[in-house]
Each structure stands twice: as structure tokens, then as C-alpha cells.
Scaffold this motif. Structure first.
Motif, PDB file in Angstrom:
ATOM      1  N   UNK A  47     -57.355 -10.737 -37.648  1.00 17.48           N
ATOM      2  CA  UNK A  47     -56.879 -11.016 -39.013  1.00 17.48           C
ATOM      3  C   UNK A  47     -57.971 -11.638 -39.864  1.00 17.48           C
ATOM      4  N   UNK A  48     -58.621 -12.670 -39.293  1.00 15.60           N
ATOM      5  CA  UNK A  48     -59.696 -13.334 -40.028  1.00 15.60           C
ATOM      6  C   UNK A  48     -60.871 -12.394 -40.268  1.00 15.60           C
ATOM      7  N   UNK A  49     -61.161 -11.563 -39.255  1.00 14.85           N
ATOM      8  CA  UNK A  49     -62.269 -10.610 -39.398  1.00 14.85           C
ATOM      9  C   UNK A  49     -61.962  -9.591 -40.490  1.00 14.85           C
ATOM     10  N   UNK A  50     -60.720  -9.107 -40.521  1.00 17.31           N
ATOM     11  CA  UNK A  50     -60.334  -8.129 -41.545  1.00 17.31           C
ATOM     12  C   UNK A  50     -60.388  -8.748 -42.938  1.00 17.31           C
ATOM     13  N   UNK A  51     -59.914  -9.976 -43.042  1.00 20.96           N
ATOM     14  CA  UNK A  51     -59.970 -10.673 -44.332  1.00 20.96           C
ATOM     15  C   UNK A  51     -61.416 -10.893 -44.770  1.00 20.96           C
ATOM     16  N   UNK A  52     -62.292 -11.220 -43.820  1.00 25.43           N
ATOM     17  CA  UNK A  52     -63.701 -11.435 -44.147  1.00 25.43           C
ATOM     18  C   UNK A  52     -64.350 -10.158 -44.656  1.00 25.43           C
ATOM     19  N   UNK A  53     -64.068  -9.028 -43.998  1.00 24.34           N
ATOM     20  CA  UNK A  53     -64.624  -7.747 -44.445  1.00 24.34           C
ATOM     21  C   UNK A  53     -64.107  -7.388 -45.832  1.00 24.34           C
ATOM     22  N   UNK A  54     -62.803  -7.606 -46.071  1.00 25.69           N
ATOM     23  CA  UNK A  54     -62.228  -7.318 -47.384  1.00 25.69           C
ATOM     24  C   UNK A  54     -62.872  -8.179 -48.468  1.00 25.69           C
ATOM     25  N   UNK A  55     -63.070  -9.459 -48.155  1.00 27.19           N
ATOM     26  CA  UNK A  55     -63.693 -10.360 -49.131  1.00 27.19           C
ATOM     27  C   UNK A  55     -65.126  -9.933 -49.428  1.00 27.19           C
ATOM     28  N   UNK A  56     -65.862  -9.585 -48.369  1.00 30.22           N
ATOM     29  CA  UNK A  56     -67.249  -9.147 -48.564  1.00 30.22           C
ATOM     30  C   UNK A  56     -67.321  -7.869 -49.388  1.00 30.22           C
ATOM     31  N   UNK A  57     -66.446  -6.910 -49.082  1.00 32.56           N
ATOM     32  CA  UNK A  57     -66.432  -5.651 -49.824  1.00 32.56           C
ATOM     33  C   UNK A  57     -66.056  -5.877 -51.290  1.00 32.56           C
ATOM     34  N   UNK A  58     -65.084  -6.766 -51.516  1.00 33.78           N
ATOM     35  CA  UNK A  58     -64.657  -7.055 -52.888  1.00 33.78           C
ATOM     36  C   UNK A  58     -65.792  -7.692 -53.687  1.00 33.78           C
ATOM     37  N   UNK A  59     -66.443  -8.678 -53.080  1.00 33.40           N
ATOM     38  CA  UNK A  59     -67.569  -9.330 -53.757  1.00 33.40           C
ATOM     39  C   UNK A  59     -68.689  -8.327 -54.026  1.00 33.40           C
ATOM     40  N   UNK A  60     -68.947  -7.451 -53.059  1.00 38.72           N
ATOM     41  CA  UNK A  60     -69.992  -6.440 -53.243  1.00 38.72           C
ATOM     42  C   UNK A  60     -69.681  -5.499 -54.391  1.00 38.72           C
ATOM     43  N   UNK A  61     -68.402  -5.081 -54.484  1.00 36.63           N
ATOM     44  CA  UNK A  61     -67.999  -4.183 -55.572  1.00 36.63           C
ATOM     45  C   UNK A  61     -68.146  -4.868 -56.924  1.00 36.63           C
ATOM     46  N   UNK A  62     -67.728  -6.133 -57.017  1.00 34.68           N
ATOM     47  CA  UNK A  62     -67.844  -6.858 -58.277  1.00 34.68           C
ATOM     48  C   UNK A  62     -69.313  -7.054 -58.670  1.00 34.68           C
ATOM     49  N   UNK A  63     -70.158  -7.341 -57.699  1.00 31.03           N
ATOM     50  CA  UNK A  63     -71.598  -7.486 -57.984  1.00 31.03           C
ATOM     51  C   UNK A  63     -72.182  -6.167 -58.481  1.00 31.03           C
ATOM     52  N   UNK A  64     -71.778  -5.076 -57.852  1.00 26.67           N
ATOM     53  CA  UNK A  64     -72.271  -3.762 -58.256  1.00 26.67           C
ATOM     54  C   UNK A  64     -71.836  -3.433 -59.682  1.00 26.67           C
ATOM     55  N   UNK A  65     -70.562  -3.696 -59.981  1.00 29.20           N
ATOM     56  CA  UNK A  65     -70.056  -3.444 -61.337  1.00 29.20           C
ATOM     57  C   UNK A  65     -70.793  -4.301 -62.358  1.00 29.20           C
ATOM     58  N   UNK A  66     -71.024  -5.567 -62.007  1.00 33.32           N
ATOM     59  CA  UNK A  66     -71.710  -6.489 -62.921  1.00 33.32           C
ATOM     60  C   UNK A  66     -73.127  -6.005 -63.234  1.00 33.32           C
TER      61      UNK A  66
END
Length: 259
Positions: free
Chosen positions: A1-20
Motif C-alpha cells: 500500500x505504501x509502495x503504491x502510494x509512493x509511486x503514485x505521488x512520484x508520478x503525480x509530482x513528475x507530471x506536474x513538473x513536466x506541465x510546469x
């Protein structure tokens, strides 16, 4: 669960950085085709009128000519000189090689403003008149380190036995380079030249300090911004963006960069 949440958080941050990072570039391209002089959404229509307005400017063509002269010269000379330096550095002992990398890389690590002021002081002391020549010399100082790094990395894995064999068969150093070394490292050299050209074309600060008179494409953008926010600036920015990204993409392909 924690690993899945960590991957989701990392992917979300990466997408926002890319958009920015990418969204401002996308907006420049979009507004260069907008039919309105106001840069707002939604776009009222699509037109090539801003490109026509840009091409109708005499100062655009003179700036393009200056940029072509500077960029082409920097691409050629930085590759030739940087390759000669890399061929020496690649065969040095590790300690000497590290020292050489540090010295050659100093201009690359300096803030452009500091480098521009230093070069302006140097040319002033030497009595050299500011012109396209001083801009080319200045651009060489911060583009050559990139060429040296790229070519040296290629030469680290180079099989020098083929050079020794050519020399044993009576070939001169010059003949050996053009018949053996150059064909093997040619894609890397072209890639390094394209990167140097992209860096040179994109430079504003050093060019602004050292050009003396006239414009390049980046300094023309600055001049146009001072007189008002004209959408033809977006057209010019799009052209510079296409060239820079195109050169960088071709360079990465030629040098075999894999991340």
C-alpha cells in the motif's frame, strides 16, 4: 500500500513538473498562430499573419544573418578546437585529466553575466572593438567545454590499437585521423557541433554585452519586448525554439545518448 502510494505521488509530482516546464513553451507556439493581438484564451482564430509580419521586418533578416554567422562559426570552431583538446585529454593520466576538465569547464560553470563582464573587460583592455568576432570568441568559451566533454566521453571507449596499426603501416597522424579516427567518431562530432550551435543561438546575456551593434535573434526579441507585447515575438520565439530543440534532438540521436 505504501509502495503504491509512493509511486503514485512520484508520478503525480513528475507530471506536474513536466506541465510546469513545458506549458510556457506550448503557449508561445499557440499564441504565435492566434489571430488576435491579445494573448488570451480562447483563441478567436488561427492565422499565419504574425509570421508574415515578422518576415516583413528588415531587422529580422539582419538579425537572422548575424545569428547564422555566429552559430555556424561557433559550431565549426568549437568542434575543431574542442576535438583537438579532447584527443589530448583522453590519453592523460586520471589526475591530469581531471585538472584539465576543471580548467576547461570553468566558463561553463560561471554565471553568464559574470562571464560577459569578464570578457568585456578583457576585450576593452586589449583594445578589441566589439563586433560579431568578439561574440564568436565569447561563445567559444562556453560551448567548447560541452564539446570537450562529449568527445572525451566517446574517446574513453575508443580502441587506440587501430590508430597504432595505421601508424605502423606508415600513415601520418593527419592521414590516420581522417581515415581511421574521424569516421569512427563522426556522429559524436556532429552531435557535439549541433549542441554548440544550439547553445550559441540561444544565448542572450553574453551576446548583448559583446555584440557592439546590430542584433541577433535573441537580442531582437529583447528589443521587440521593450516596444510592446507584439504576437510576432511569439512567432520569432517559436522559430528559435524549433531550431534549438531540433539541434538538441539531432545531437542526442547522433551521440547515442541513452539517459
Amino acid at each position: 500500500m505504501n509502495a503504491s502510494f509512493g509511486r503514485l505521488a512520484n508520478n503525480t509530482i513528475g507530471v506536474f513538473c513536466l506541465i510546469f516546464m513545458v506549458s510556457p513553451l506550448v503557449l508561445v507556439v499557440l499564441f504565435s498562430f492566434g489571430s488576435s493581438s491579445l494573448m488570451t484564451f480562447p483563441l478567436p482564430g488561427v492565422t499565419l499573419g504574425w509570421y508574415d509580419a515578422l518576415l516583413a521586418r528588415d531587422d529580422f533578416w539582419s538579425a537572422l544573418e548575424n545569428s547564422a554567422i555566429i552559430t555556424g562559426s561557433v559550431g565549426l570552431f568549437s568542434t575543431v578546437i574542442g576535438t583537438c583538446a579532447a584527443m589530448v585529454i583522453a590519453r592523460l593520466r586520471p589526475t591530469l585529466s581531471a585538472a584539465a576538465f576543471f580548467l576547461f569547464g570553468l566558463p561553463m560553470m560561471l554565471p553568464p553575466l559574470v562571464l560577459a563582464l569578464a570578457l568585456l573587460s578583457l576585450f576593452s583592455v586589449l583594445g578589441i572593438k566589439l563586433s560579431l568576432v568578439t561574440v564568436i570568441l565569447a561563445h567559444l568559451t562556453f560551448t567548447m567545454p560541452f564539446v570537450i566533454l562529449i568527445v572525451t566521453a566517446r574517446l574513453r571507449d575508443f580502441d587506440y590499437a587501430v590508430i597504432d596499426s595505421a601508424r605502423d603501416l606508415g600513415a601520418s597522424p593527419l592521414v590516420t585521423f581522417f581515415t581511421v579516427t574521424f569516421p569512427l567518431i563522426r556522429p559524436t562530432l556532429f552531435g557535439a557541433a549541433l549542441i554548440a550551435m544550439a547553445l550559441s543561438l540561444d544565448d542572450f546575456v553574453i551576446t548583448f554585452f559583446l555584440i557592439g551593434g546590430g542584433n541577433t535573434l535573441p537580442t531582437l526579441v529583447w528589443g521587440m519586448l521593450r516596444t510592446g507585447l507584439d504576437p510576432s515575438i511569439n512567432a520569432l520565439g517559436t522559430l528559435i525554439l524549433l531550431f534549438t530543440v531540433g539541434c538538441s534532438a539531432a545531437a542526442l540521436k547522433l551521440t547515442g545518448y541513452r539517459g
